[in-house]
Design a protein around this motif. Structure first.
Motif, PDB file in Angstrom:
ATOM      1  N   GLY A  10       0.798  -1.224   0.000  1.00 40.93           N
ATOM      2  CA  GLY A  10       0.000   0.000   0.000  1.00 40.93           C
ATOM      3  C   GLY A  10       0.829   1.272   0.000  1.00 40.93           C
ATOM      4  N   ASP A  11       0.254   2.339  -0.515  1.00 37.38           N
ATOM      5  CA  ASP A  11       0.814   3.690  -0.435  1.00 37.38           C
ATOM      6  C   ASP A  11       2.021   3.962  -1.322  1.00 37.38           C
ATOM      7  N   PHE A  12       2.496   2.969  -2.068  1.00 39.99           N
ATOM      8  CA  PHE A  12       3.679   3.249  -2.885  1.00 39.99           C
ATOM      9  C   PHE A  12       3.299   4.249  -3.971  1.00 39.99           C
ATOM     10  N   GLY A  13       4.119   5.261  -4.129  1.00 39.22           N
ATOM     11  CA  GLY A  13       3.863   6.213  -5.206  1.00 39.22           C
ATOM     12  C   GLY A  13       3.356   7.560  -4.746  1.00 39.22           C
ATOM     13  N   ASN A  14       3.220   7.757  -3.412  1.00 39.88           N
ATOM     14  CA  ASN A  14       2.685   9.029  -2.934  1.00 39.88           C
ATOM     15  C   ASN A  14       3.736  10.126  -2.794  1.00 39.88           C
ATOM     16  N   GLU A  15       4.984   9.752  -2.581  1.00 41.33           N
ATOM     17  CA  GLU A  15       6.005  10.781  -2.342  1.00 41.33           C
ATOM     18  C   GLU A  15       7.055  10.812  -3.451  1.00 41.33           C
ATOM     19  N   ARG A  16       7.875  11.851  -3.380  1.00 39.63           N
ATOM     20  CA  ARG A  16       8.836  12.181  -4.419  1.00 39.63           C
ATOM     21  C   ARG A  16       9.673  11.007  -4.944  1.00 39.63           C
ATOM     22  N   TYR A  17      10.180  10.181  -4.050  1.00 35.09           N
ATOM     23  CA  TYR A  17      11.138   9.161  -4.476  1.00 35.09           C
ATOM     24  C   TYR A  17      10.512   7.829  -4.849  1.00 35.09           C
ATOM     25  N   GLU A  18       9.173   7.765  -4.761  1.00 34.43           N
ATOM     26  CA  GLU A  18       8.537   6.460  -4.890  1.00 34.43           C
ATOM     27  C   GLU A  18       8.199   6.095  -6.340  1.00 34.43           C
ATOM     28  N   THR A  19       9.238   5.946  -7.134  1.00 38.61           N
ATOM     29  CA  THR A  19       9.048   5.409  -8.474  1.00 38.61           C
ATOM     30  C   THR A  19       9.943   4.184  -8.600  1.00 38.61           C
ATOM     31  N   ARG A  20       9.548   3.291  -9.442  1.00 38.44           N
ATOM     32  CA  ARG A  20      10.303   2.052  -9.592  1.00 38.44           C
ATOM     33  C   ARG A  20      11.751   2.323 -10.009  1.00 38.44           C
ATOM     34  N   ALA A  21      11.920   3.177 -11.017  1.00 39.54           N
ATOM     35  CA  ALA A  21      13.269   3.430 -11.541  1.00 39.54           C
ATOM     36  C   ALA A  21      14.167   4.007 -10.452  1.00 39.54           C
ATOM     37  N   PHE A  22      13.627   4.933  -9.681  1.00 39.82           N
ATOM     38  CA  PHE A  22      14.466   5.562  -8.659  1.00 39.82           C
ATOM     39  C   PHE A  22      14.786   4.583  -7.528  1.00 39.82           C
ATOM     40  N   GLN A  23      13.786   3.815  -7.108  1.00 43.17           N
ATOM     41  CA  GLN A  23      14.030   2.861  -6.011  1.00 43.17           C
ATOM     42  C   GLN A  23      15.061   1.808  -6.432  1.00 43.17           C
ATOM     43  N   GLU A  24      15.087   1.461  -7.700  1.00 37.42           N
ATOM     44  CA  GLU A  24      16.095   0.495  -8.147  1.00 37.42           C
ATOM     45  C   GLU A  24      17.496   1.099  -8.042  1.00 37.42           C
ATOM     46  N   LYS A  25      17.582   2.382  -8.351  1.00 33.78           N
ATOM     47  CA  LYS A  25      18.877   3.067  -8.195  1.00 33.78           C
ATOM     48  C   LYS A  25      19.270   3.119  -6.713  1.00 33.78           C
ATOM     49  N   VAL A  26      18.300   3.401  -5.859  1.00 32.66           N
ATOM     50  CA  VAL A  26      18.579   3.475  -4.413  1.00 32.66           C
ATOM     51  C   VAL A  26      19.103   2.124  -3.918  1.00 32.66           C
ATOM     52  N   ALA A  27      18.445   1.053  -4.346  1.00 33.80           N
ATOM     53  CA  ALA A  27      18.865  -0.295  -3.910  1.00 33.80           C
ATOM     54  C   ALA A  27      20.311  -0.558  -4.339  1.00 33.80           C
ATOM     55  N   ALA A  28      20.660  -0.122  -5.537  1.00 31.71           N
ATOM     56  CA  ALA A  28      22.031  -0.328  -6.033  1.00 31.71           C
ATOM     57  C   ALA A  28      23.030   0.479  -5.202  1.00 31.71           C
ATOM     58  N   GLN A  29      22.638   1.669  -4.784  1.00 32.73           N
ATOM     59  CA  GLN A  29      23.539   2.500  -3.969  1.00 32.73           C
ATOM     60  C   GLN A  29      23.688   1.908  -2.562  1.00 32.73           C
ATOM     61  N   TYR A  30      22.583   1.394  -2.009  1.00 32.90           N
ATOM     62  CA  TYR A  30      22.666   0.725  -0.693  1.00 32.90           C
ATOM     63  C   TYR A  30      23.700  -0.408  -0.748  1.00 32.90           C
ATOM     64  N   LYS A  31      23.701  -1.137  -1.862  1.00 25.08           N
ATOM     65  CA  LYS A  31      24.643  -2.277  -1.990  1.00 25.08           C
ATOM     66  C   LYS A  31      26.081  -1.800  -1.847  1.00 25.08           C
ATOM     67  N   LYS A  32      26.355  -0.603  -2.357  1.00 22.41           N
ATOM     68  CA  LYS A  32      27.724  -0.071  -2.286  1.00 22.41           C
ATOM     69  C   LYS A  32      28.105   0.278  -0.850  1.00 22.41           C
ATOM     70  N   LEU A  33      27.107   0.574  -0.026  1.00 22.50           N
ATOM     71  CA  LEU A  33      27.379   0.961   1.367  1.00 22.50           C
ATOM     72  C   LEU A  33      27.442  -0.235   2.304  1.00 22.50           C
ATOM     73  N   GLN A  34      26.868  -1.332   1.834  1.00 17.36           N
ATOM     74  CA  GLN A  34      26.733  -2.521   2.681  1.00 17.36           C
ATOM     75  C   GLN A  34      28.105  -3.037   3.124  1.00 17.36           C
ATOM     76  N   THR A  35      28.220  -3.407   4.395  1.00 18.05           N
ATOM     77  CA  THR A  35      29.456  -4.036   4.888  1.00 18.05           C
ATOM     78  C   THR A  35      29.074  -5.413   5.435  1.00 18.05           C
ATOM     79  N   PRO A  36      30.072  -6.283   5.699  1.00 19.61           N
ATOM     80  CA  PRO A  36      29.741  -7.627   6.207  1.00 19.61           C
ATOM     81  C   PRO A  36      28.974  -7.581   7.526  1.00 19.61           C
ATOM     82  N   SER A  37      29.043  -6.466   8.247  1.00 15.68           N
ATOM     83  CA  SER A  37      28.356  -6.417   9.543  1.00 15.68           C
ATOM     84  C   SER A  37      26.847  -6.142   9.404  1.00 15.68           C
ATOM     85  N   TRP A  38      26.403  -5.727   8.233  1.00 14.89           N
ATOM     86  CA  TRP A  38      24.968  -5.460   8.073  1.00 14.89           C
ATOM     87  C   TRP A  38      24.183  -6.765   8.184  1.00 14.89           C
TER      88      TRP A  38
END
Ligand code: DGP
Length: 210
Positions: free
Chosen positions: A146-174
């Motif tokens: 529910g509610d996906f798409g109501n705010e600025r960043y909630e588009t599929r293309a952008f969230q896919e980019k965000v997920a890719a950036q999170y991967k770059k920040l991920q460390t073994p301790s996560w």
């Protein structure tokens, strides 16, 4: 007992893309810890109740515009404002369960094309989490919630980019969690992790990002 000998609280951060279930899992964890008599506080960033948070809220609702670097700094300021009370709470033995933190700042802003290392700078020195619990979900599954798409960043293309950036920040301790698990099963796993983190953090100093 003097305050200095009091076991400190843990700083537990939840991260993940929009609609990954962070808010639900944070609330469930807070309630369970409270029911066990633990000192615990729920925080979420951005904190939309402060003046900086209200500007951020208007930006997220597309009611105002701001340059990417400026809004990035405002999100960071919103976190820094909370630091004195966070440190005080940790020192007093209160565990903080935090819905989004500096990793969101870097993942979302660098997903817009800002340099990742530059994005880390404003948050350098914030209290370091004792654990980062990442709720991992395919964007397609998140979009069906529910509610996906109501705010600025909630588009599929952008969230896919965000997920890719999170991967770059991920460390073994996560702690990487499958956010598609049934809510209660996921919470049981998270509770076990949090219990260990709280025990381990008790006598350790609070670190600093990054
Ligand atoms: P939430 O209240 O958790 O739904 O977060 C609001 C939105 O703001 C969400 O799309 C993630 C994004 N966000 C959170 N923190 C930051 C940040 O520090 N920088 C940027 N650019 N976006 C952020």
């Amino acid at each position: 007992m003097s305050t200095s000998s009091l076991a400190r609280g843990a700083l537990i951060v939840f991260e993940g893309c929009d609609r990954s279930g962070k808010s639900t899992q944070c609330l469930m964890l807070v309630e369970r810890l409270k029911a066990l008599g633990k000192r615990v506080q729920h925080l979420r960033f951005p904190d939309r109740s402060t003046p900086t948070g209200q500007k951020i809220n208007a930006y997220l609702a597309n009611a105002s515009e701001m340059q990417d670097d400026k809004i990035h700094q405002l999100f960071s300021e919103n976190r820094w404002e909370a630091v004195p009370s966070m440190l005080e709470a940790l020192k007093n033995g209160t565990t903080l369960v935090v819905d989004r933190y500096a990793f969101s700042g870097v993942a979302f802003s660098s997903a817009k094309g800002l340099d990742l290392e530059w994005c880390k700078k404003p948050d350098a020195g914030l209290p370091a989490p004792d654990a980062v619990i990442y709720l991992d979900i395919p964007i397609e599954a998140a979009m069906k919630r529910g509610d996906f798409g109501n705010e600025r960043y909630e588009t599929r293309a952008f969230q896919e980019k965000v997920a890719a950036q999170y991967k770059k920040l991920q460390t073994p301790s996560w702690m990487m969690m499958d956010a598609r698990l049934p809510i209660d099963q996921l919470q049981a796993d998270i509770f076990n992790i949090a219990s260990k983190v709280i025990a381990d953090a008790q006598n350790a100093p609070v670190g600093k990002l990054w």
